[in-house]
Enzyme design. Structure first.
Site, mmCIF file in Angstrom:
data_model
loop_
_atom_site.group_PDB
_atom_site.id
_atom_site.type_symbol
_atom_site.label_atom_id
_atom_site.label_comp_id
_atom_site.label_asym_id
_atom_site.label_seq_id
_atom_site.Cartn_x
_atom_site.Cartn_y
_atom_site.Cartn_z
ATOM 1 N N THR A 58 0.785 -1.233 0.000
ATOM 2 C CA THR A 58 0.000 0.000 0.000
ATOM 3 C C THR A 58 0.822 1.291 0.000
ATOM 4 O OG1 THR A 58 -1.820 -1.114 1.073
ATOM 5 C CG2 THR A 58 -1.757 1.274 1.314
ATOM 6 N N ASN A 79 5.606 -1.007 3.712
ATOM 7 C CA ASN A 79 4.793 -0.362 4.750
ATOM 8 C C ASN A 79 5.584 -0.270 6.045
ATOM 9 O OD1 ASN A 79 2.619 -0.295 3.006
ATOM 10 N ND2 ASN A 79 1.698 -2.178 3.807
ATOM 11 N N TYR A 142 -4.778 10.379 9.645
ATOM 12 C CA TYR A 142 -5.309 9.082 9.211
ATOM 13 C C TYR A 142 -6.271 8.508 10.245
ATOM 14 C CZ TYR A 142 -5.784 4.472 7.298
ATOM 15 O OH TYR A 142 -6.309 3.329 6.767
ATOM 16 N N HIS A 226 -2.960 -2.018 -5.859
ATOM 17 C CA HIS A 226 -2.517 -3.386 -6.148
ATOM 18 C C HIS A 226 -3.744 -4.270 -6.144
ATOM 19 C CE1 HIS A 226 -3.248 -4.020 -1.932
ATOM 20 N NE2 HIS A 226 -2.465 -2.982 -1.651
HETATM 21 P P1 AMP Z 1 -1.316 -3.377 3.304
HETATM 22 O O1 AMP Z 1 -2.587 -3.959 2.853
HETATM 23 O O2 AMP Z 1 -0.597 -4.278 4.256
HETATM 24 O O3 AMP Z 1 -0.404 -2.929 2.212
HETATM 25 O O4 AMP Z 1 -1.683 -2.076 4.128
HETATM 26 C C1 AMP Z 1 -2.967 -1.549 4.132
HETATM 27 C C2 AMP Z 1 -3.244 -1.020 5.489
HETATM 28 O O5 AMP Z 1 -2.392 0.078 5.774
HETATM 29 C C3 AMP Z 1 -4.636 -0.428 5.643
HETATM 30 O O6 AMP Z 1 -5.559 -1.435 5.921
HETATM 31 C C4 AMP Z 1 -4.484 0.499 6.801
HETATM 32 O O7 AMP Z 1 -4.701 -0.182 8.005
HETATM 33 C C5 AMP Z 1 -3.027 0.895 6.726
HETATM 34 N N1 AMP Z 1 -2.880 2.292 6.303
HETATM 35 C C6 AMP Z 1 -3.146 2.805 5.093
HETATM 36 N N2 AMP Z 1 -2.874 4.116 5.054
HETATM 37 C C7 AMP Z 1 -2.423 4.437 6.281
HETATM 38 C C8 AMP Z 1 -1.974 5.642 6.879
HETATM 39 N N3 AMP Z 1 -1.913 6.781 6.182
HETATM 40 N N4 AMP Z 1 -1.575 5.597 8.152
HETATM 41 C C9 AMP Z 1 -1.589 4.453 8.842
HETATM 42 N N5 AMP Z 1 -2.006 3.292 8.351
HETATM 43 C C10 AMP Z 1 -2.419 3.269 7.081
HETATM 44 ZN ZN ZN Z 2 -3.528 -5.053 1.918
HETATM 45 ZN ZN ZN Z 3 -3.072 -1.513 -0.464
#
Ligand code: AMP
Ligand code: ZN
Ligand code: ZN
Length: 388
Positions: A58, A79, A142, A226
Site C-alpha cells: 500500500t 509499509n 489518518y 494493487h
Molecule cells: P497493506 O494492505 O498491508 O499494504 O496495508 C494496508 C493497510 O495500511 C490499511 O488497511 C491500513 O490499516 C493501513 N494504512 C493505510 N494508510 C495508512 C496511513 N496513512 N496511516 C496508517 N495506516 C495506514
Molecule cells: Zn492489503
Molecule cells: Zn493496499
C-alpha cells in the site's frame, strides 16, 4: 484579462479527484457486480489493469502514484522497513510515519501548490507529512473510524467552499476493499459484498459531483494500489526455521516480502540458508532482476526475499494468518489493480491496455498543463486515453 491568462488563473484550472480503492483487483468487475464502475467505463476510460510497482504494497504504491517514482527511488520501500542510516524503523502505526526524512520525490500536491493550485487530501499516504516543506492545503490525520460515505460528504463540502478556498486537486484513499479481502480472501462472499459496497461509493461520489455547478469540469480517476491473491495457512514459510533471529541486525517482518540485514559475520550463512527455503525467491538486494526496479535503495538491506504467489512468510510459528495478501512480484496478474477515468479531459467509452501506476504523475501534470519534476513515468503512455 486575455483568454490565455484566464485559463492560467488558479480558479479556472481543472478539477481532478484521484480516488484509490485499496486492493481493488483488476478483474473484480468481471467476477462481481460493479454497476457504477461499469458506467464509468462506458462514459469514460477503463484500462485493462493498473500495474503496481514492486513490492505490491500500500504505502510504496500510493507514494509511487503521487511521485511517479519506483519505491527504490522514492524510498518508501515497504509499509514497514528498517532504515540502516538512522537505525530506526518506519511503520504505519508509529510516529516515524510522520518523519519527512523518509519521503523522497515530490508529491503531485507539492507541485500543484507551488503553481497556486489548491489541493486537499483525504488520507492519501504521505499527505500527513510536510514533504519538501509543503502539505496539501487541506488534509486529515489518518483514521479508519469515519464511515467511507461520510468521507464523501467531506470531500463534497471541500468542493463547495468559496473559490479562493476550494481545492482543485483532491487525492482520496479508502482502506477498502483491502481490509476485508485480507481477512476473508478474494473469492469469499465477504469479498463479493465489499466489492459491491466500494463500487456503490463510486456511484454516490459521482452523483454528488454531478450536483456541483462546475460538474462538467471535474475529472475523476478511480484507481487501486494493487490486487490481491488468495493465501492459505498450508502455504506458509516460517523464517526462523531457516534463519535464527540472532543472525539478523534488524528483526525481520513477515509478509510476502521481507528485507534482511545480516548481523556482522552472518552474510554468507544467511545466503546459504536462503537457497534452501522452498516457495520463495531470495535475492542479494543489489542483484534483483531489472524488471522489478528494486533493490538499489539501502532500505532494501542485504537481501530481499519474496514468496511465490499465494505463499506467506511469517517470522515465527503461531503468527496470525490471513486469507488474502499482496506484495508479490508486480508482474503477476493477481497483483494488478484498476484504472478508470472520466471527465472533460478523457475519451468516452475507451478501453486502454494495461497502464503503469508510475505514469499517473505525468498524466496529472498534463491535466493541469504543468511540468512535473523528473520521474520514472512517461507522458506519452497515457496520451491515448485523452480527448484530442
Ligand atoms: P497493506 O494492505 O498491508 O499494504 O496495508 C494496508 C493497510 O495500511 C490499511 O488497511 C491500513 O490499516 C493501513 N494504512 C493505510 N494508510 C495508512 C496511513 N496513512 N496511516 C496508517 N495506516 C495506514
Ligand atoms: Zn492489503
Ligand atoms: Zn493496499
Amino acid at each position: 484579462m486575455t483568454p490565455a491568462a484566464m485559463a492560467q488563473a488558479p480558479e479556472n484550472k481543472p478539477y481532478v479527484i484521484l480516488l484509490s480503492l485499496d486492493g481493488f483487483r483488476w478483474n473484480f468487475p468481471m467476477l462481481y457486480t460493479t454497476p457504477h464502475l461499469d458506467v464509468m467505463a462506458a462514459e469514460g476510460v477503463k484500462a485493462a489493469s493498473l500495474v503496481p510497482c514492486f513490492p505490491s504494497k500500500t504505502f510504496p504504491n500510493h507514494y509511487s502514484i503521487i511521485t511517479g517514482l519506483y519505491p527504490d527511488h522514492h524510498g518508501i520501500v515497504a509499509n514497514r522497513f528498517a532504515d540502516p542510516v538512522s537505525g530506526k524503523t518506519f511503520a504505519l502505526a508509529t510516529a516515524e510515519k510522520l518523519n519527512p526524512g523518509y519521503y523522497g520525490g515530490t508529491p503531485f500536491w507539492v507541485v500543484a501548490e507551488k503553481q497556486g493550485i489548491r489541493t486537499a487530501s483525504y488520507n492519501w499516504p504521505g499527505s500527513e507529512v510536510k514533504i519538501k516543506g509543503i502539505q496539501p492545503s487541506i488534509w486529515k490525520p489518518y483514521s479508519e473510524t469515519i464511515p467511507l460515505a461520510q468521507r464523501i460528504d467531506t470531500i463534497v463540502h471541500w468542493l463547495r467552499l468559496p473559490p479562493g478556498e476550494r481545492p482543485h486537486f483532491i487525492s482520496v484513499y479508502f482502506e477498502q476493499p483491502d481490509k476485508v479481502l485480507h481477512a476473508h480472501g478474494p473469492g469469499s462472499d465477504e469479498a463479493r459484498s465489499i466489492v459491491a459496497f466500494t463500487d456503490s461509493l463510486v456511484g454516490i461520489l459521482r452523483t454528488r459531483l454531478r450536483e456541483l455547478p462546475f460538474a462538467d469540469s471535474i475529472n475523476l480517476l478511480v484507481v487501486s494500489d494493487h490486487g490481491m491473491s488468495a493465501t492459505s495457512p498450508e502455504q506458509t514459510i516460517t523464517l526462523s526455521h531457516y534463519i535464527p533471529s540472532g543472525w539478523l541486525q534488524y528483526p525481520a517482518t513477515g509478509s510476502p516480502v521481507i528485507f534482511l540485514k545480516a548481523a556482522e559475520g552472518y552474510y554468507d550463512s544467511i545466503a546459504i540458508r536462503l537457497r534452501q527455503i522452498p516457495h520463495v525467491k531470495a535475492y542479494a538486494s543489489g542483484k534483483i532482476p531489472r524488471k522489478l526496479h528494486f533493490g538499489k535503495n539501502n532500505r532494501a538491506l542485504d537481501f530481499t526475499v519474496v514468496a511465490d504467489n499465494g505463499w506467506t512468510i511469517v517470522t515465527h510459528s503461531g503468527q496470525k494468518l490471513e486469507l488474502g495478501n499482496h506484495g508479490y512480484d508486480n508482474a503477476l496478474p493477481d497483483m494488478h489493480g484498476i484504472f478508470y477515468a472520466i471527465g472533460p479531459a478523457f475519451r468516452k467509452n475507451y478501453k486502454a491496455g494495461s497502464l503503469r501506476n508510475i505514469d499517473i504523475y505525468e498524466l496529472l501534470g498534463r491535466l493541469y498543463n504543468i511540468a512535473v519534476p523528473d520521474n520514472d513515468g512517461k507522458r506519452k503512455k497515457t496520451k491515448p486515453i485523452l480527448r484530442k
